[in-house]
Design an enzyme around this catalytic site. Structure first.
Site, PDB file in Angstrom:
ATOM      1  CD  GLU A 289      -2.682  -1.663   2.208  1.00  8.57           C
ATOM      2  OE1 GLU A 289      -2.502  -1.115   3.318  1.00  8.57           O
ATOM      3  OE2 GLU A 289      -3.340  -2.716   2.083  1.00  8.57           O
TER       4      GLU A 289
ATOM      5  CB  SER B  24      -6.702 -13.209   2.924  1.00 11.54           C
ATOM      6  OG  SER B  24      -7.069 -12.062   2.182  1.00 11.54           O
TER       7      SER B  24
HETATM    8  C1  PEP Z   1      -1.516  -6.669   5.066  1.00 13.28           C
HETATM    9  O1  PEP Z   1      -1.975  -5.626   4.629  1.00 13.28           O
HETATM   10  O2  PEP Z   1      -0.359  -6.693   5.495  1.00 13.28           O
HETATM   11  C2  PEP Z   1      -2.369  -7.856   5.048  1.00 13.28           C
HETATM   12  C3  PEP Z   1      -1.803  -9.027   5.064  1.00 13.28           C
HETATM   13  O3  PEP Z   1      -3.726  -7.653   5.014  1.00 13.28           O
HETATM   14  P1  PEP Z   1      -4.884  -8.769   5.078  1.00 13.28           P
HETATM   15  O4  PEP Z   1      -4.501  -9.747   6.150  1.00 13.28           O
HETATM   16  O5  PEP Z   1      -6.131  -7.996   5.398  1.00 13.28           O
HETATM   17  O6  PEP Z   1      -4.927  -9.425   3.727  1.00 13.28           O
END
Ligand code: PEP
Length: 248
Positions: free
Chosen positions: A97, A213
């Site tokens: 991000e 996830s």
């Molecule tokens: C993250 O942004 O580091 C991440 C793994 O998010 P999520 O577990 O929501 O996929």
């Protein structure tokens, strides 16, 4: 060599200080596994509250971003000495991000890794491929290049303390998890890359997380893989499920 498991929550831009205190309180009696390093990577405004709330527990505080200078005219930024003094010990660097939304490139990410080590913060260095690269089959080359650039000029002694998070972008916040075999393939490749760039002792010491996830239902299978030493958890770190991942 046995590596100590590390489970880190990436709270992203969620939780006001009052909400952060509530979440730490919710997890307090559940996150008590001394065999695992546990880190809450929280928004900067929450650091003081969370550092106070986790005192006396095994939970460490992490931050999600910082700038490479100690102080000065860098409006909106926060520095490594500020984070250290507030009680931070881990810092996420190179999250997709930050790369995609805020335009951070591997040159800046490499400077941040250097600055983190020089300041006594432990970096959690993120890497990972887009869906297009996964489909094209060139994801290993891509990740190898990210790691090589991001670690340029970093000593083997520092890399031994490093945490690398493999986070396929197509699995972040999508509910779509890499299979345990897919995650293991890349985490193994990352360890081999460290062996090529440094040596086998450094490769054996570096801790590699999977992120994307990860949740209470899939954590145990992912964490059972030989080269997966932990998880970086987004969505599931904001609820009681996080404790199940810590104890998986
Ligand atoms: C993250 O942004 O580091 C991440 C793994 O998010 P999520 O577990 O929501 O996929």
């Amino acid at each position: 060599m046995s590596r100590r498991r590390i489970i880190a929550g990436n709270w992203k831009m969620n939780k006001t200080p009052a909400e952060a205190a509530e979440l730490v309180a919710l997890l307090k009696d559940k996150v008590v596994n001394d065999a695992v390093d546990v880190v809450y990577c929280v928004p900067s405004i929450d650091i003081t509250t969370v550092a106070e709330a986790v005192k006396g527990t095994n939970v460490k505080v992490g931050a999600q971003n910082f700038y490479i200078e100690d102080k000065g005219a860098f409006t909106g930024e926060i520095s490594a000495p500020m984070l250290k003094e507030a009680g931070v010990s881990y810092i996420i660097i190179g999250h997709s991000e930050r790369r995609d939304i805020f335009g951070e490139n591997d040159i800046l990410i490499n400077q941040k890794v250097k600055k983190a080590f020089a300041s006594g913060l432990n970096p959690i260095l993120c890497c990972g491929e887009s869906l297009a690269l996964r489909k094209a089959g060139t994801y290993c080359e891509w990740i190898k290049r990210q790691i090589t650039w991001d670690l340029s000029g970093i000593s083997a002694d520092d890399v031994k303390k490093l945490v690398i998070a493999y986070e396929p972008i197509w699995a972040i916040g999508t509910g779509e998890t890499a299979t345990a075999d897919q995650a293991q393939e890349v985490c193994h490749m990352i360890r081999e890359t460290i062996a090529e760039l440094y040596d086998s002792a450094t490769a054996e010491a570096v801790r590699i997380q999977y992120g994307g996830s990860m949740n209470a239902a899939n954590a145990a299978e992912l964490l059972a893989k030989e080269d997966i030493d932990g998880g970086l958890i987004g969505g599931a770190s904001l609820k009681a499920d996080f404790a199940q991942i810590v104890n998986a």
